[in-house]
Design a protein around this motif. Sequence first.
Motif, short mmCIF file in Angstrom:
data_model
loop_
_atom_site.label_atom_id
_atom_site.label_comp_id
_atom_site.label_asym_id
_atom_site.label_seq_id
_atom_site.Cartn_x
_atom_site.Cartn_y
_atom_site.Cartn_z
N LEU A 54 19.72 -69.16 -68.02
CA LEU A 54 18.51 -68.38 -67.75
C LEU A 54 18.79 -66.88 -67.82
O LEU A 54 18.06 -66.12 -68.45
CB LEU A 54 17.93 -68.75 -66.38
CG LEU A 54 16.70 -67.96 -65.94
CD1 LEU A 54 15.51 -68.27 -66.84
CD2 LEU A 54 16.38 -68.28 -64.49
N LEU A 55 19.88 -66.46 -67.19
CA LEU A 55 20.26 -65.04 -67.21
C LEU A 55 20.58 -64.58 -68.63
O LEU A 55 20.13 -63.50 -69.06
CB LEU A 55 21.46 -64.80 -66.30
CG LEU A 55 21.24 -65.06 -64.81
CD1 LEU A 55 22.55 -64.93 -64.05
CD2 LEU A 55 20.18 -64.15 -64.25
N LEU A 56 21.32 -65.38 -69.37
CA LEU A 56 21.66 -65.03 -70.75
C LEU A 56 20.40 -64.87 -71.59
O LEU A 56 20.25 -63.90 -72.34
CB LEU A 56 22.57 -66.10 -71.38
CG LEU A 56 24.00 -66.17 -70.85
CD1 LEU A 56 24.66 -67.47 -71.30
CD2 LEU A 56 24.80 -64.97 -71.32
N HIS A 57 19.50 -65.81 -71.46
CA HIS A 57 18.26 -65.77 -72.24
C HIS A 57 17.41 -64.55 -71.88
O HIS A 57 16.94 -63.83 -72.78
CB HIS A 57 17.47 -67.06 -72.00
CG HIS A 57 16.16 -67.10 -72.73
ND1 HIS A 57 16.06 -67.31 -74.08
CD2 HIS A 57 14.89 -66.93 -72.27
CE1 HIS A 57 14.79 -67.27 -74.43
NE2 HIS A 57 14.06 -67.04 -73.36
N ALA A 58 17.22 -64.30 -70.60
CA ALA A 58 16.37 -63.19 -70.17
C ALA A 58 16.96 -61.84 -70.61
O ALA A 58 16.23 -60.97 -71.09
CB ALA A 58 16.20 -63.22 -68.65
N LEU A 59 18.26 -61.67 -70.46
CA LEU A 59 18.89 -60.40 -70.83
C LEU A 59 18.96 -60.24 -72.35
O LEU A 59 18.77 -59.14 -72.87
CB LEU A 59 20.26 -60.29 -70.18
CG LEU A 59 20.23 -60.14 -68.66
CD1 LEU A 59 21.60 -60.38 -68.06
CD2 LEU A 59 19.69 -58.77 -68.27
#
Length: 157
Positions: A54-59
């Motif tokens: 989720l963090l990878l995708h959002a950033l």
Amino acid sequence: MVATISVPILPMLAMVMRGSSKGVAADFSCTMREMAAHAPRVLVADDEEPIRRLLLHALRRQGFDMCEARDGQEAIEQLDAGSFDALVLDLMMPRVDGFGVVNHLIETNPAMVEKTVVITAFPRTAVNERLHHLCCVLSKPFEMAELIAKVDECTKR
């Protein structure tokens, strides 16, 4: 189907304007590799795969060049091998925890400590007492917009 890409506007404008002495865009083409070369590079270290993804995708959607580590040991290996503009770090991870990663950075790359965003379920005061000079500490659950803003702030330090 048209793909949209969110990238920081200034590096993209610089690429578009290159080669033009009159200020008129001479080259409107740029590759993903060129854009990624100008994007801030961020490492996300979290052992929980759904959170890490989720963090990878959002950033990544915000234009950051993303790398990942599944635990503190992988984070240390990647930090030692490469250059990063920011680090998003969970504290509770196997092999080496986030505290160990920060202690390693203090010894090997103190400037990176100031570019580190810690995400944790620990009380913020307990983390602040043990880890000084971090960019920030976000308590879980956190707002994604706040994380993105803090990572962006860290990349500019």
